[in-house]
Design a protein around this motif. Structure first.
Motif: not given
Length: 142
Positions: A106, A110-111, A114-115, A119-121, A123, A126
């Motif tokens: 991923i 921090s990413m 966020r997932v 906050e993030r999805s 893709n 990933h």
């Protein structure tokens, strides 16, 4: 087998299956879950396998119990409200005892955070990488 012998077998089965056909408490619920797991491993995929009828009976009883138990019904509702990809990621992390730093597929810690926060999805890249790492079908994320 004669009709009389079959009827007697049905009564014997009904008596033995009663605690599982109408689950009343957590102990029988847990036993029913273990039993169905065992039967699923033993049953053939053929619709003619008699174990499949028992699996259906147990599945129905388990579903009724889960829908009537307030805690389980609430859990089920919350699970259905979560995005499939996020639920699958959390499940994989739990099963493999992974933290946010353990998923380079991923990105950074921090990413991943966020997932997990929504906050993030995830893709396609990933999902493809996670599917390959854990040897699972990418469709499980949808």
């Amino acid at each position: 087998m004669t009709a009389v012998a079959f009827k007697e077998a049905c009564y014997s089965f009904a008596e033995a299956a009663a605690p599982y056909a109408s689950i009343k408490d957590d102990a029988h619920y847990e036993e029913a879950l273990a039993l169905i797991e065992s039967l699923l491993e033993e049953a053939d995929d053929s619709p003619n396998d008699p174990l499949n009828a028992i699996i259906e009976l147990l599945s129905h009883a388990i579903e009724i119990y889960e829908n009537c138990d307030e805690e389980l019904a609430t859990f089920k509702q919350r699970a259905l409200e979560k995005p499939a990809d996020l639920s699958m990621l959390r499940l994989l992390m739990t099963q493999h005892q992974l933290g946010t730093a353990d998923l380079p597929e991923i990105g950074s810690k921090s990413m991943v955070s966020r997932v997990l926060s929504g906050e993030r999805s995830l893709n396609k890249k990933h999902i493809a990488a996670l599917s390959q790492r854990f040897n699972i079908d990418p469709g499980l994320f949808f």
